[in-house]
Motif scaffolding. Structure first.
Motif, PDB file in Angstrom:
ATOM      1  N   THR A  97       0.847  -1.193   0.000  1.00  0.00           N
ATOM      2  CA  THR A  97       0.000   0.000   0.000  1.00  0.00           C
ATOM      3  C   THR A  97       0.882   1.242   0.000  1.00  0.00           C
ATOM      4  OG1 THR A  97      -0.150  -0.037   2.430  1.00  0.00           O
ATOM      5  CG2 THR A  97      -1.874  -1.175   1.192  1.00  0.00           C
ATOM      6  N   SER A  98       0.374   2.316  -0.598  1.00  0.00           N
ATOM      7  CA  SER A  98       1.167   3.531  -0.778  1.00  0.00           C
ATOM      8  C   SER A  98       0.782   4.611   0.225  1.00  0.00           C
ATOM      9  CB  SER A  98       0.971   4.073  -2.197  1.00  0.00           C
ATOM     10  OG  SER A  98      -0.380   4.487  -2.388  1.00  0.00           O
ATOM     11  N   VAL A  99       1.739   5.494   0.484  1.00  0.00           N
ATOM     12  CA  VAL A  99       1.508   6.665   1.321  1.00  0.00           C
ATOM     13  C   VAL A  99       2.515   7.729   0.891  1.00  0.00           C
ATOM     14  CG1 VAL A  99       3.072   5.960   3.189  1.00  0.00           C
ATOM     15  CG2 VAL A  99       1.090   7.411   3.717  1.00  0.00           C
ATOM     16  N   TYR A 100       2.190   8.994   1.094  1.00  0.00           N
ATOM     17  CA  TYR A 100       3.101  10.102   0.817  1.00  0.00           C
ATOM     18  C   TYR A 100       4.268  10.055   1.793  1.00  0.00           C
ATOM     19  CZ  TYR A 100       1.560  11.896   5.201  1.00  0.00           C
ATOM     20  OH  TYR A 100       1.332  11.999   6.551  1.00  0.00           O
ATOM     21  N   GLY A 101       5.311  10.845   1.516  1.00  0.00           N
ATOM     22  CA  GLY A 101       6.408  10.982   2.479  1.00  0.00           C
ATOM     23  C   GLY A 101       7.720  11.246   1.772  1.00  0.00           C
ATOM     24  N   ASN A 102       8.421  10.184   1.389  1.00  0.00           N
ATOM     25  CA  ASN A 102       9.659  10.356   0.629  1.00  0.00           C
ATOM     26  C   ASN A 102       9.381  11.026  -0.711  1.00  0.00           C
ATOM     27  OD1 ASN A 102      11.264   9.109   2.587  1.00  0.00           O
ATOM     28  ND2 ASN A 102      10.894   7.075   1.723  1.00  0.00           N
ATOM     29  N   CYS A 103       8.184  10.807  -1.229  1.00  0.00           N
ATOM     30  CA  CYS A 103       7.722  11.407  -2.470  1.00  0.00           C
ATOM     31  C   CYS A 103       6.209  11.566  -2.346  1.00  0.00           C
ATOM     32  CB  CYS A 103       8.097  10.533  -3.674  1.00  0.00           C
ATOM     33  SG  CYS A 103       7.590   8.799  -3.525  1.00  0.00           S
ATOM     34  N   THR A 104       5.561  12.102  -3.348  1.00  0.00           N
ATOM     35  CA  THR A 104       4.109  12.196  -3.307  1.00  0.00           C
ATOM     36  C   THR A 104       3.505  10.795  -3.365  1.00  0.00           C
ATOM     37  OG1 THR A 104       3.850  12.288  -5.706  1.00  0.00           O
ATOM     38  CG2 THR A 104       4.199  14.390  -4.546  1.00  0.00           C
ATOM     39  N   GLU A 105       2.250  10.676  -2.950  1.00  0.00           N
ATOM     40  CA  GLU A 105       1.588   9.369  -3.035  1.00  0.00           C
ATOM     41  C   GLU A 105       1.525   8.888  -4.471  1.00  0.00           C
ATOM     42  OE1 GLU A 105      -1.237   6.446  -3.904  1.00  0.00           O
ATOM     43  OE2 GLU A 105      -1.626   8.560  -4.407  1.00  0.00           O
ATOM     44  N   GLU A 106       1.322   9.809  -5.424  1.00  0.00           N
ATOM     45  CA  GLU A 106       1.286   9.435  -6.842  1.00  0.00           C
ATOM     46  C   GLU A 106       2.595   8.784  -7.264  1.00  0.00           C
ATOM     47  OE1 GLU A 106      -0.082   9.305 -10.935  1.00  0.00           O
ATOM     48  OE2 GLU A 106      -1.154   9.621  -9.047  1.00  0.00           O
ATOM     49  N   ASP A 107       3.712   9.382  -6.845  1.00  0.00           N
ATOM     50  CA  ASP A 107       5.008   8.781  -7.170  1.00  0.00           C
ATOM     51  C   ASP A 107       5.229   7.492  -6.393  1.00  0.00           C
ATOM     52  OD1 ASP A 107       6.271  10.463  -9.158  1.00  0.00           O
ATOM     53  OD2 ASP A 107       6.364  12.017  -7.643  1.00  0.00           O
ATOM     54  N   ALA A 108       4.763   7.445  -5.152  1.00  0.00           N
ATOM     55  CA  ALA A 108       4.929   6.225  -4.355  1.00  0.00           C
ATOM     56  C   ALA A 108       4.245   5.037  -5.024  1.00  0.00           C
ATOM     57  CB  ALA A 108       4.377   6.431  -2.945  1.00  0.00           C
ATOM     58  N   ILE A 109       3.022   5.237  -5.542  1.00  0.00           N
ATOM     59  CA  ILE A 109       2.305   4.122  -6.170  1.00  0.00           C
ATOM     60  C   ILE A 109       2.987   3.718  -7.481  1.00  0.00           C
ATOM     61  CG2 ILE A 109       0.582   5.417  -7.532  1.00  0.00           C
ATOM     62  CD1 ILE A 109      -0.421   2.504  -5.332  1.00  0.00           C
ATOM     63  N   ARG A 110       3.497   4.704  -8.218  1.00  0.00           N
ATOM     64  CA  ARG A 110       4.230   4.388  -9.449  1.00  0.00           C
ATOM     65  C   ARG A 110       5.510   3.608  -9.126  1.00  0.00           C
ATOM     66  NH1 ARG A 110       2.698   7.078 -14.107  1.00  0.00           N
ATOM     67  NH2 ARG A 110       1.054   8.661 -13.834  1.00  0.00           N
ATOM     68  N   ASN A 111       6.179   3.987  -8.052  1.00  0.00           N
ATOM     69  CA  ASN A 111       7.418   3.302  -7.686  1.00  0.00           C
ATOM     70  C   ASN A 111       7.153   1.877  -7.202  1.00  0.00           C
ATOM     71  OD1 ASN A 111       8.688   5.667  -8.340  1.00  0.00           O
ATOM     72  ND2 ASN A 111       9.004   6.345  -6.236  1.00  0.00           N
ATOM     73  N   ILE A 112       6.044   1.678  -6.494  1.00  0.00           N
ATOM     74  CA  ILE A 112       5.652   0.313  -6.123  1.00  0.00           C
ATOM     75  C   ILE A 112       5.483  -0.525  -7.380  1.00  0.00           C
ATOM     76  CG2 ILE A 112       3.813  -1.108  -5.129  1.00  0.00           C
ATOM     77  CD1 ILE A 112       3.299   1.245  -3.169  1.00  0.00           C
ATOM     78  N   GLY A 113       4.762   0.028  -8.361  1.00  0.00           N
ATOM     79  CA  GLY A 113       4.562  -0.693  -9.613  1.00  0.00           C
ATOM     80  C   GLY A 113       5.866  -1.006 -10.310  1.00  0.00           C
ATOM     81  N   HIS A 114       6.783  -0.029 -10.333  1.00  0.00           N
ATOM     82  CA  HIS A 114       8.061  -0.237 -11.024  1.00  0.00           C
ATOM     83  C   HIS A 114       8.872  -1.346 -10.366  1.00  0.00           C
ATOM     84  CE1 HIS A 114      11.444   0.800 -13.557  1.00  0.00           C
ATOM     85  NE2 HIS A 114      12.217   0.870 -12.485  1.00  0.00           N
ATOM     86  N   VAL A 115       8.957  -1.308  -9.036  1.00  0.00           N
ATOM     87  CA  VAL A 115       9.780  -2.304  -8.331  1.00  0.00           C
ATOM     88  C   VAL A 115       9.147  -3.687  -8.424  1.00  0.00           C
ATOM     89  CG1 VAL A 115      10.732  -2.972  -6.090  1.00  0.00           C
ATOM     90  CG2 VAL A 115      10.752  -0.563  -6.786  1.00  0.00           C
ATOM     91  N   THR A 116       7.833  -3.778  -8.273  1.00  0.00           N
ATOM     92  CA  THR A 116       7.200  -5.102  -8.351  1.00  0.00           C
ATOM     93  C   THR A 116       7.311  -5.674  -9.760  1.00  0.00           C
ATOM     94  OG1 THR A 116       5.029  -4.034  -8.610  1.00  0.00           O
ATOM     95  CG2 THR A 116       5.642  -4.787  -6.395  1.00  0.00           C
ATOM     96  N   ARG A 117       7.256  -4.829 -10.785  1.00  0.00           N
ATOM     97  CA  ARG A 117       7.449  -5.330 -12.159  1.00  0.00           C
ATOM     98  C   ARG A 117       8.872  -5.833 -12.347  1.00  0.00           C
ATOM     99  NH1 ARG A 117       3.870  -1.017 -13.503  1.00  0.00           N
ATOM    100  NH2 ARG A 117       5.644   0.413 -13.715  1.00  0.00           N
ATOM    101  N   LEU A 118       9.841  -5.105 -11.817  1.00  0.00           N
ATOM    102  CA  LEU A 118      11.237  -5.538 -11.898  1.00  0.00           C
ATOM    103  C   LEU A 118      11.415  -6.917 -11.269  1.00  0.00           C
ATOM    104  CD1 LEU A 118      14.328  -4.901 -12.378  1.00  0.00           C
ATOM    105  CD2 LEU A 118      14.315  -3.934 -10.068  1.00  0.00           C
ATOM    106  N   LEU A 119      10.709  -7.140 -10.177  1.00  0.00           N
ATOM    107  CA  LEU A 119      10.818  -8.408  -9.446  1.00  0.00           C
ATOM    108  C   LEU A 119       9.939  -9.507 -10.030  1.00  0.00           C
ATOM    109  CD1 LEU A 119      10.722  -6.908  -5.841  1.00  0.00           C
ATOM    110  CD2 LEU A 119      12.685  -8.067  -6.884  1.00  0.00           C
ATOM    111  N   GLY A 120       9.057  -9.157 -10.964  1.00  0.00           N
ATOM    112  CA  GLY A 120       8.084 -10.140 -11.455  1.00  0.00           C
ATOM    113  C   GLY A 120       7.105 -10.533 -10.369  1.00  0.00           C
ATOM    114  N   LEU A 121       6.811  -9.595  -9.493  1.00  0.00           N
ATOM    115  CA  LEU A 121       5.974  -9.862  -8.329  1.00  0.00           C
ATOM    116  C   LEU A 121       4.557  -9.369  -8.593  1.00  0.00           C
ATOM    117  CD1 LEU A 121       6.183 -10.828  -5.321  1.00  0.00           C
ATOM    118  CD2 LEU A 121       6.621  -8.444  -4.727  1.00  0.00           C
ATOM    119  N   GLU A 122       3.604 -10.271  -8.562  1.00  0.00           N
ATOM    120  CA  GLU A 122       2.210  -9.910  -8.776  1.00  0.00           C
ATOM    121  C   GLU A 122       1.459 -10.001  -7.457  1.00  0.00           C
ATOM    122  OE1 GLU A 122       0.373 -11.998 -11.971  1.00  0.00           O
ATOM    123  OE2 GLU A 122       1.988 -11.544 -13.398  1.00  0.00           O
ATOM    124  N   VAL A 123       1.230  -8.851  -6.849  1.00  0.00           N
ATOM    125  CA  VAL A 123       0.507  -8.775  -5.575  1.00  0.00           C
ATOM    126  C   VAL A 123      -0.462  -7.612  -5.657  1.00  0.00           C
ATOM    127  CG1 VAL A 123       2.400  -9.759  -4.225  1.00  0.00           C
ATOM    128  CG2 VAL A 123       2.260  -7.279  -4.523  1.00  0.00           C
TER     129      VAL A 123
END
Length: 315
Positions: free
Chosen positions: A33-59
């Motif tokens: 789940t995403s939350v603001y802080g290190n970046c905006t929530e919009e960027d946080a959710i995009r970064n979650i997507g990027h890292v999980t795609r890199l890992l081939g992780l579908e959650v």
């Protein structure tokens, strides 16, 4: 095996934490789940997507709070880069997200799997506080709640601590978290994370491994290193969020802790979550709010954790 729900403001060390969890055979990421802080929530959710795609992780991925319970969000773009991952131009397309927002998802998962899941909070505690409003007994339904945040007990006089950013970003939410009934709440604060250092040798070892995960982990480091070189005069970083994940998976990384009440207190400039004890174990010299005991980590085997972190990402 720990089945983990990760709540994250996906900056550089949060991304490292997802890589570390995915590489540990005793960890299963159940949802993010995403939350603001290190970046905006919009960027946080995009970064979650990027890292999980890199890992081939579908959650399942759920969107969370974009601002604290009160006041504007403080975004640490000067630490993690404006996009949270060092502004390297990664294609961070929006991932598919769950229909329900993060607080509702945290509540539903806890009620569907009582005592089975661990909740790992790596950012401001806004989503957790909003979930507690829906279910005040929420933390009693998670196997454990481990958070990266807090400042430990009061430090010896003359000691300065790194900013307690996740608490300072939403002190009202943090107060709700530390006051809530729980099965186990563990605070891995800046008092220990700031001394758990990924140094030049460890960074070189990651680069030398050449794996896609290690390559990504070192590529995104530059913005972080640019910030921390002003702290220590060296291009090294503390492993804030990864250490919290390490303590969740292997409590023996913690070599000392104290169980006791935690309060969130401000000094007119910043807020910190502190164990209501001095460095020598005495109560503070002022009245404080009673609270259920939190396990506050006061010392860790930093060398062993850093070695494990490097080995997992290099593997």
């Amino acid at each position: 095996m720990r089945r983990i729900v990760v709540d994250t403001d996906t900056g550089i060390d949060d991304a490292h934490t997802l890589l570390y969890l995915a590489g540990r055979p005793d960890a299963e990421i159940v949802t993010v789940t995403s939350v603001y802080g290190n970046c905006t929530e919009e960027d946080a959710i995009r970064n979650i997507g990027h890292v999980t795609r890199l890992l081939g992780l579908e959650v399942p991925i759920a969107r969370g709070a974009a601002e604290p319970l009160r006041g504007p969000a403080h975004i640490a773009g000067y630490v993690h880069g404006k996009d949270g991952l060092g502004d390297l131009g990664h294609d961070r397309s929006l991932p598919r997200v769950a229909d329900e927002p993060a607080p509702e998802l945290l509540v539903r998962l806890a009620n569907e799997h009582p005592g089975e899941l661990d909740l790992l909070a790596l950012g401001p505690l806004t989503n957790l506080a909003l979930a507690l409003r829906q279910d005040p007994e929420l933390f009693t339904k998670y196997r454990s709640v481990v958070l990266m945040g807090g400042s430990g007990p009061y430090a010896p006089p003359g000691t300065l601590l790194m900013i307690d950013a996740n608490i300072n970003n939403d002190p009202e939410a943090a107060r709700a978290v530390f006051a809530a009934p729980r099965r186990e709440l563990v605070m891995v604060g800046v008092n220990v994370t700031a001394r758990t250092i990924l140094d030049e040798h460890a960074i070189a070892a990651l680069k030398a491994s050449g794996t896609p995960v290690a390559r990504f982990a070192t590529e995104i480091l530059d913005a972080y290193l640019d910030f921390y070189q002003n702290e220590w005069g060296r291009r090294i970083i503390p492993l804030h969020d990864p250490l919290a994940a390490g303590v969740l998976l292997d409590p023996s990384f913690a070599t000392a802790w104290t169980d006791g009440p935690v309060n969130v207190r401000g000094d007119g400039f910043l807020y910190r979550a502190r164990l209501m004890r001095t460095h020598d174990g005495l109560p503070p010299a002022f009245p404080y709010e009673p609270a259920p005991p939190t396990r506050v980590i006061t010392a860790v085997d930093a060398l062993r954790f850093v070695a494990d972190f490097v080995e997992v990402l290099a593997r």
